[in-house]
Write a protein that holds these residues in place. Structure first.
Motif, short mmCIF file in Angstrom:
data_model
loop_
_atom_site.label_atom_id
_atom_site.label_comp_id
_atom_site.label_asym_id
_atom_site.label_seq_id
_atom_site.Cartn_x
_atom_site.Cartn_y
_atom_site.Cartn_z
N GLY A 1 0.82 -1.21 0.00
CA GLY A 1 0.00 0.00 0.00
C GLY A 1 0.85 1.26 0.00
O GLY A 1 0.33 2.36 -0.02
N SER B 1 -2.05 0.21 6.14
CA SER B 1 -2.87 -0.04 4.96
C SER B 1 -3.44 -1.45 5.02
O SER B 1 -2.94 -2.31 5.75
CB SER B 1 -2.03 0.13 3.68
N GLY C 1 -5.76 -4.57 2.46
CA GLY C 1 -6.16 -4.88 1.11
C GLY C 1 -6.40 -6.35 0.87
O GLY C 1 -6.28 -7.17 1.78
N ASN D 1 -2.08 -7.16 -5.41
CA ASN D 1 -2.97 -6.76 -4.33
C ASN D 1 -3.70 -5.47 -4.67
O ASN D 1 -3.14 -4.59 -5.34
CB ASN D 1 -2.19 -6.55 -3.04
N CYS E 1 -4.75 -2.36 -2.77
CA CYS E 1 -4.36 -1.80 -1.48
C CYS E 1 -5.11 -0.50 -1.19
O CYS E 1 -5.32 0.32 -2.08
CB CYS E 1 -2.88 -1.47 -1.44
N LEU E 2 -5.48 -0.34 0.06
CA LEU E 2 -6.08 0.91 0.51
C LEU E 2 -5.32 1.42 1.71
O LEU E 2 -5.33 0.79 2.77
CB LEU E 2 -7.54 0.69 0.90
N LYS F 1 -2.12 3.58 -3.94
CA LYS F 1 -3.54 3.23 -3.84
C LYS F 1 -3.90 2.32 -5.00
O LYS F 1 -3.36 2.47 -6.09
CB LYS F 1 -4.37 4.50 -3.92
#
Lengths: 293, 475
Positions: free
Chosen positions: B358, B432, B434, B449, B451-452, B464
């Motif tokens: 992330g 993060s 995800g 992945n 990711c957030l 992001k």
């Protein structure tokens, strides 16, 4: 409709699709929280000239650079009354050219050589006064150019030879100046690397490095410069210094301020020209007196 | 290493494992294997029953050596001459043969125990005959690698058994599409012919291109002397190294701190590393744990004085039905001594697909002008991953992946106390979460992945959305 614009059209349509918009709006929500950074970014308020400064054992910030290339810019910027700071970094790797000096602008741009003056001219807020040192007559301009060229070849060769090719000076003087920052035995590796670069540079100008010849030429140059200066305060009988004063000072001052070793031929020669010694002191008092007190 | 592993014949546990393993074979193979096992068991029983009978090695003959020195064999097999009973003797011979095998200089090692040829010897005397074939001495390996954003080609030249004492010599060269290159030369020697204890000396020169995240190149040249040993607890490594680091080639638009960190420095340091790795796989483990502790003390000569500590740990749980839970925790401290400021070459960096997802590569921690990562002296990072089986892909090394990870990296404020610094570290973490897919191929692990970043520091470089991870070590 051509294929290219169809693509653009489709891309635009996809871009504006409600799902896509919603997705972007969702992503924009992240990160949910952002801390304030702890690290403060250091910043120079005014342009900073990075130079060779402190020699071994010096404490604090020495006001006058021992390196002729650095001193030349340092004095010239003082003459044109630029607003700048000096930093004794003693690290040529910081410079984009691998040589000091360089000027670091408040925007973290590293500028070297003639670009320094160019940068200052383009940014009037640095309070540049180029009228003070401007030469007026054609004769002065031609003479100035010729003598600057003379100093930049003969005096420069002699000074470089004095620092790097005289074995005793190299060990007793030069290593204390240019190798002060590094631990043993790294200092000797770096010094020898610098030395070989200097010798290579000297050999591009002179096919054979003959000690007597180099000093002889330096003496002739000093004699000519001394004659030009005569008994005036500054060159061409002016009341304030010009570029040629900066150049001559940048060579004469390092020569005179070197410690006395058994191989101080260059210093002895220069001391014979009383008016040059006085000139060097005059320049030093005018521009560095403040910092010496 | 416990004794059952060392002496497999004494353990019945292996048979159960074998039985379980055999279930996957056809009936005929199974039958044959069972017969073989029965014979082996009979032999083992025979050895076990006669283990207390007095026997000893009277003489030893070695066949097939060309370069290997006698002293190496002497060091390895000398314990077998101490054995006085048949059981001891078998154990010692087994250990010696295992050591010879692991020295990696022989194609095979055959050990034969025979009745003594010497007519005057007592009946319990035995002769040991060792037959070996040496592996070729020279070998070359070439390879290509694709890393985060660069390809590289490498070649390694090796000489086995250089001086006849199982020494190995390796010269490794690698060139990268991004100007970086590596040259390494390493001479290793087992101590007393024991492959578990090695002493090696190496010299290296490498150029690291750090332009992407901190606008400079780093040239390292150095030499090291290392002792490596394997104990019951794990792998120990003690080394002394001296390295000349050169931070150079500063980018035109580099930030102030990066430009001012240009220069040479000489590090002379002692490092102690302990590693215990009981995971079933390095790239995508399903059980076991990993622990690495490293301490470094610099300041014996040179111009950098610091104490550095780093801990890396990972634990994996097999939850059954293909679900795996993996958790990791890492921390590090770089404490400059003598009132120095730490140098960029020594600092820690954090962030990236293999470190904290992330975030971009080295995207966490002190940064200037949203551009150059400066590295930090103090960090903590942790993460938890849940790997799930994917429908219809149960037989492939592909897994679903849910993760939460985070960490923080700071520069040490030397005016404040260490405790205050650590408090600061825990107050402002970047976190993060995800989901994604993980694929473990035979040579590399690949992760994709979504990711957030949940919580960040304003200067962090976040990634992001989709992030690709390719590598071997993932946290």
């Amino acid at each position: 409709m051509p294929a290219e614009s169809t693509k653009v059209f489709l891309a635009a349509k996809l871009h504006d699709h409600p799902l896509n918009v919603a997705f972007r709006a969702f992503l924009a929500k992240f990160p949910l929280k952002a801390h304030r950074p702890i690290h403060r970014t250091p910043h120079h308020e005014v342009p900073t000239l990075y130079v060779w400064g402190n020699k071994k054992g010096d404490r604090g910030n020495q006001p006058i650079s021992f390196d002729f290339a650095c001193l030349r810019w340092q004095v010239w910027l003082l003459i044109i009354d630029a607003r700048f700071d000096v930093k004794n970094c003693n690290e040529p790797l910081m410079s984009p050219s691998g040589k000091l000096p360089f000027l670091l602008t408040p925007n973290n741009d590293a500028v070297i050589g003639e670009h320094i003056e160019e940068f200052l001219k383009q940014n009037p807020e640095h309070q540049l006064d180029l009228d003070i040192p401007a030469l007026t007559t054609d004769e002065e301009i031609t003479n100035s150019k010729a003598f600057v060229a003379l100093a930049d070849t003969k005096l420069r060769n002699a000074l470089m030879y004095y620092y790097w090719c005289e074995a005793q000076n190299f060990e007793e003087v030069t290593s204390q100046l240019y190798g002060a920052k590094y631990p043993k035995p790294l200092n000797w590796i770096i010094l020898y690397q610098m030395k070989s670069a200097v010798v290579k540079e000297l050999l591009t100008r002179k096919p054979v490095l003959d000690r007597e010849e180099i000093y002889q030429e330096a003496e002739e140059a000093l004699k000519a410069i001394s004659t030009l200066l005569a008994d005036h305060d500054y060159f061409f009988g002016r009341s304030s210094p010009s570029f040629i004063d900066a150049v001559v000072f940048s060579y004469v001052h390092p020569i005179l301020s070197n410690p006395t070793t058994s191989v101080n031929t260059l210093t002895t020669i220069t001391r014979r020209y009383k008016n040059l010694v006085e000139f060097s002191d005059r320049m030093k008092n005018r521009y560095f007196a403040k910092t010496y007190q | 290493m416990d004794s059952d592993e060392k002496f497999p014949l004494r353990s019945r546990q292996n048979e159960e494992l074998a039985e379980e393993y055999l279930q996957t074979f056809p009936e005929s193979d199974r039958q044959r294997m069972r017969e073989y096992l029965a014979a082996a068991r009979k032999l083992a029983d025979l050895v076990n029953d006669s283990s207390s009978e007095p026997f000893y090695i009277h003489s030893c003959r070695i066949f097939g050596t060309k370069k290997t020195r006698q002293s190496l064999f002497k060091a390895v097999i000398s314990p077998t001459f101490e054995a006085r009973t048949f059981g001891e003797l078998i154990d010692e011979v087994r250990i010696a043969a295992d050591k010879l095998n692991r020295l990696d200089i022989f194609k095979y090692v055959d050990v034969l125990l025979d009745a003594c040829e010497d007519g005057f010897a007592p009946p319990e005397a035995l002769d040991m005959v060792i037959a070996v074939e040496e592996k070729p001495r020279y070998w070359i390996r070439t390879g290509t690698e694709i890393g985060n954003d660069a390809g590289s080609a490498n070649i390694s030249l090796n000489i086995r058994n250089v001086f006849g004492g199982a020494e190995s010599l390796e010269a490794f060269m690698s060139a990268n599409t991004q100007t970086s290159h590596v040259f390494e030369f390493c001479l290793a020697k087992p101590i007393n012919g024991n492959p578990d204890y090695k002493i090696d000396t190496s010299a290296f020169s490498l150029t690291k291109n750090n332009q992407i995240y901190s606008s400079h190149d780093e040239i390292l040249r150095g030499a090291a002397l290392r002792w490596r040993g394997r104990s019951r607890l794990g792998l120990h490594e003690l080394s002394y190294g001296i390295t000349w680091r050169q931070v150079s080639n500063i980018a035109q638009n580099a930030t102030l701190s990066i430009r001012e960190s240009a220069g040479h420095s000489l590090k002379s340091s002692i490092t102690n590393t302990f590693t215990r790795d009981v995971r079933d796989d390095v790239m995508l483990p399903s059980k076991g744990y990993y622990l690495k502790l490293a301490q470094e003390f610099a300041g014996i000569g040179g111009d950098v004085d610091f104490f550095k500590h780093e801990l890396e740990s990972q634990v994996n749980f097999h939850l059954g039905k293909g679900f795996i839970l993996s958790a990791s925790l890492r921390n590090g401290l770089l404490y400059p001594l003598d009132g120095q400021r730490s140098k960029i070459s020594d600092r820690f960096f954090l962030g990236g697909a293999q470190s904290i997802r992330g975030f971009r590569l080295n995207g966490i921690g002190p940064r200037e002008d949203k551009k150059d990562s400066l590295g930090g002296d103090l960090y903590v990072a942790g993460g938890a991953s849940l790997f799930t089986p994917l429908p219809r892909l149960g037989n492939y090394p592909v897994k679903g992946h849910f993760f939460v990870n985070g960490g923080n990296l700071l520069q040490l404020n030397q005016r404040a106390r260490l405790r205050t610094n650590i408090n600061q570290l825990t107050k402002t973490p970047s976190i993060s979460a995800g989901v994604g897919v993980v694929y473990r191929s035979s040579i590399v692990r690949l992760e994709v992945n979504f990711c957030l970043p949940l919580i960040t520091t304003a200067t962090d470089k976040v990634k992001k959305g989709l992030q690709l991870g390719l590598g071997i070590n993932f946290w």
